[in-house]
Structures are given as structure tokens and as C-alpha cells.
Design a protein around this motif. Sequence first.
Motif, mmCIF file in Angstrom:
data_model
loop_
_atom_site.group_PDB
_atom_site.id
_atom_site.type_symbol
_atom_site.label_atom_id
_atom_site.label_comp_id
_atom_site.label_asym_id
_atom_site.label_seq_id
_atom_site.Cartn_x
_atom_site.Cartn_y
_atom_site.Cartn_z
ATOM 1 N N ARG A 25 0.834 -1.205 0.000
ATOM 2 C CA ARG A 25 0.000 0.000 0.000
ATOM 3 C C ARG A 25 0.869 1.256 0.000
ATOM 4 N N GLU A 26 1.911 1.268 0.834
ATOM 5 C CA GLU A 26 2.803 2.429 0.900
ATOM 6 C C GLU A 26 3.467 2.679 -0.448
ATOM 7 N N LEU A 27 3.984 1.617 -1.054
ATOM 8 C CA LEU A 27 4.636 1.760 -2.365
ATOM 9 C C LEU A 27 3.647 2.230 -3.422
ATOM 10 N N THR A 28 2.422 1.736 -3.348
ATOM 11 C CA THR A 28 1.390 2.150 -4.306
ATOM 12 C C THR A 28 1.089 3.637 -4.167
ATOM 13 N N LYS A 29 0.950 4.122 -2.913
ATOM 14 C CA LYS A 29 0.686 5.543 -2.685
ATOM 15 C C LYS A 29 1.831 6.404 -3.216
ATOM 16 N N VAL A 30 3.061 5.987 -2.931
ATOM 17 C CA VAL A 30 4.238 6.741 -3.394
ATOM 18 C C VAL A 30 4.268 6.787 -4.919
ATOM 19 N N ALA A 31 4.044 5.633 -5.551
ATOM 20 C CA ALA A 31 4.077 5.565 -7.018
ATOM 21 C C ALA A 31 2.954 6.393 -7.638
ATOM 22 N N CYS A 32 1.754 6.324 -7.047
ATOM 23 C CA CYS A 32 0.624 7.110 -7.575
ATOM 24 C C CYS A 32 0.892 8.604 -7.476
ATOM 25 N N MET A 33 1.428 9.045 -6.352
ATOM 26 C CA MET A 33 1.703 10.473 -6.192
ATOM 27 C C MET A 33 2.827 10.919 -7.135
ATOM 28 N N ALA A 34 3.850 10.083 -7.314
ATOM 29 C CA ALA A 34 4.918 10.417 -8.265
ATOM 30 C C ALA A 34 4.348 10.544 -9.674
ATOM 31 N N ALA A 35 3.435 9.640 -10.035
ATOM 32 C CA ALA A 35 2.806 9.696 -11.359
ATOM 33 C C ALA A 35 1.952 10.957 -11.510
ATOM 34 N N LEU A 36 1.206 11.317 -10.463
ATOM 35 C CA LEU A 36 0.386 12.536 -10.511
ATOM 36 C C LEU A 36 1.256 13.791 -10.642
ATOM 37 N N ILE A 37 2.394 13.785 -9.967
ATOM 38 C CA ILE A 37 3.320 14.923 -10.089
ATOM 39 C C ILE A 37 3.795 15.044 -11.535
ATOM 40 N N CYS A 38 4.153 13.914 -12.130
ATOM 41 C CA CYS A 38 4.609 13.925 -13.530
ATOM 42 C C CYS A 38 3.534 14.473 -14.462
ATOM 43 N N VAL A 39 2.296 14.046 -14.252
ATOM 44 C CA VAL A 39 1.190 14.532 -15.089
ATOM 45 C C VAL A 39 0.984 16.032 -14.877
ATOM 46 N N ALA A 40 0.998 16.464 -13.611
ATOM 47 C CA ALA A 40 0.783 17.883 -13.296
ATOM 48 C C ALA A 40 1.887 18.765 -13.859
ATOM 49 N N SER A 41 3.069 18.204 -14.056
ATOM 50 C CA SER A 41 4.201 19.003 -14.554
ATOM 51 C C SER A 41 3.976 19.512 -15.973
ATOM 52 N N PHE A 42 3.030 18.914 -16.684
ATOM 53 C CA PHE A 42 2.755 19.353 -18.055
ATOM 54 C C PHE A 42 1.800 20.550 -18.107
ATOM 55 N N VAL A 43 1.285 20.951 -16.936
ATOM 56 C CA VAL A 43 0.409 22.120 -16.869
ATOM 57 C C VAL A 43 1.262 23.303 -16.406
ATOM 58 N N TYR A 44 1.609 24.174 -17.327
ATOM 59 C CA TYR A 44 2.447 25.327 -16.987
ATOM 60 C C TYR A 44 2.208 26.465 -17.969
ATOM 61 N N ILE A 45 2.561 27.667 -17.525
ATOM 62 C CA ILE A 45 2.443 28.870 -18.361
ATOM 63 C C ILE A 45 3.790 29.585 -18.339
ATOM 64 N N PRO A 46 4.483 29.651 -19.474
ATOM 65 C CA PRO A 46 5.751 30.385 -19.503
ATOM 66 C C PRO A 46 5.502 31.898 -19.420
ATOM 67 N N VAL A 75 10.334 10.340 -0.836
ATOM 68 C CA VAL A 75 10.607 9.326 -1.872
ATOM 69 C C VAL A 75 9.793 9.630 -3.127
ATOM 70 N N SER A 76 8.547 10.026 -2.962
ATOM 71 C CA SER A 76 7.688 10.337 -4.106
ATOM 72 C C SER A 76 8.283 11.461 -4.956
ATOM 73 N N ILE A 77 8.743 12.523 -4.306
ATOM 74 C CA ILE A 77 9.354 13.637 -5.045
ATOM 75 C C ILE A 77 10.678 13.213 -5.665
ATOM 76 N N LEU A 78 11.469 12.403 -4.944
ATOM 77 C CA LEU A 78 12.737 11.909 -5.502
ATOM 78 C C LEU A 78 12.509 11.086 -6.762
ATOM 79 N N VAL A 79 11.480 10.240 -6.746
ATOM 80 C CA VAL A 79 11.152 9.434 -7.940
ATOM 81 C C VAL A 79 10.850 10.364 -9.110
ATOM 82 N N TYR A 80 10.046 11.395 -8.864
ATOM 83 C CA TYR A 80 9.735 12.380 -9.907
ATOM 84 C C TYR A 80 11.007 13.044 -10.443
ATOM 85 N N LEU A 81 11.901 13.472 -9.540
ATOM 86 C CA LEU A 81 13.140 14.133 -9.966
ATOM 87 C C LEU A 81 14.032 13.199 -10.779
#
Length: 197
Positions: A25-46, A75-81
Motif C-alpha cells: 500500500r505504501e509503495l502504491t501511494k508513493v508511485a501514484c503520487m509520483a505519477a500525478l506529479i509527472c502529469v501535473a508538470s505538463f500544466v504550466y504557463i511560460p 521518496v515520491s518527489i525523488l522518484v519524480y526528480l
Amino acid sequence: MKVNIKNTKNTMDINLQVKHKNKTRELTKVACMAALICVASFVYIPLPFTEARISLMPFMVELVGLILSPVQAGVSILVYLIIGILGLPVFAGVGGLGKILGPSGGYYWGFVPAAVAVSLCKGKKYNCVRYILVCIFVGITIMYVPGAIQMKHQLHLPWMAVLIKSVFPFIALDIVKAVAAGIIAKPIQAALHNMEE
């Protein structure tokens, strides 16, 4: 004195199953949040006057801190980085080490300590006002400091120019994002808790 070996073995098996289930469960939560961060990173305004961009990243970093434990958040943020450093375009549409070493890269360095600090300061029980204040005064500050320092170092600007490029254009919207993170954290925590039962 007789020891019931069968019952002891069954208890040990159950404990191992529970630990394994919790770890999954812990690994699933970390992986899901890392994936959501990656998706959210595509929403930006230069913005034309600065290397930094308006993005959902401060919101996501704070949300991760509010939802996960300090270790899980880090760990979730590190995975994203790591995903971004390896070349996937998750740094506001760009990938690779060059982005986090560039003028706006300091924000990325602040993501891990910001998420961990928000998680440490949020308290044990949900409190919307506390969550919002922690996001504003802890999360935003920890993200902005390395962002401003790295921009100053890279562009060799006076501090006022750095603040104009790296803080002032973003602070109002980032406070709105902090409020949103504080409000949204409650239903997400409830949903995660229901999944665990």
C-alpha cells in the motif's frame, strides 16, 4: 510449559502478510503520487520576463506532503526528480539534468525538503487552517529560497531583480494553490483511508 508451535507459526504468518500488505500500500501511494506529479508538470504557463514558469508543481508538492508520511513524501518527489533527470520532459515540458542546474532549477531542489517539511508540520489530525498555513509558510518558503538563490547565482542579478523574476510574479497564485491543497487533502486522505480498509 507447552508452547503451541502451530499457533505461533500462524501468528507469524499473519504478521508477515499484514506487513507485506502495508508495504505494498505504501509503495502504491508513493508511485501514484509520483505519477500525478509527472502529469501535473505538463500544466504550466511560460512568462516572457523570467526563466521560471507558472505551474501546478507547488500545489502538487504541498499536496504530497499533506497526504503522505515524511518518508513517503520525500521518496515520491525523488522518484519524480529521477524521472526528469533521466530525460523525460517532466520539468515543465523539459527533461534532463540541465534543467535543474539552470536558472530556475533551484525550485526543483526545494521540492523534496518542502514536501518532507510540510508532512512533518501538518500535525496528526486534519485541520484545514493548519494545513493551509503550513503550506504557505513552510512549503512555499522552502521552495522559493533555493529557487531564488540558484537564479541569483546563475544570472548574476541583484537581489531585487531576482525577487522580481522568481518570487513576486508567483506568490499570490502559489498562496491560492496552498489553500486548494489544504482543502483537497481531506477528501483524498479519506479516499486513501477507505481503500486501506
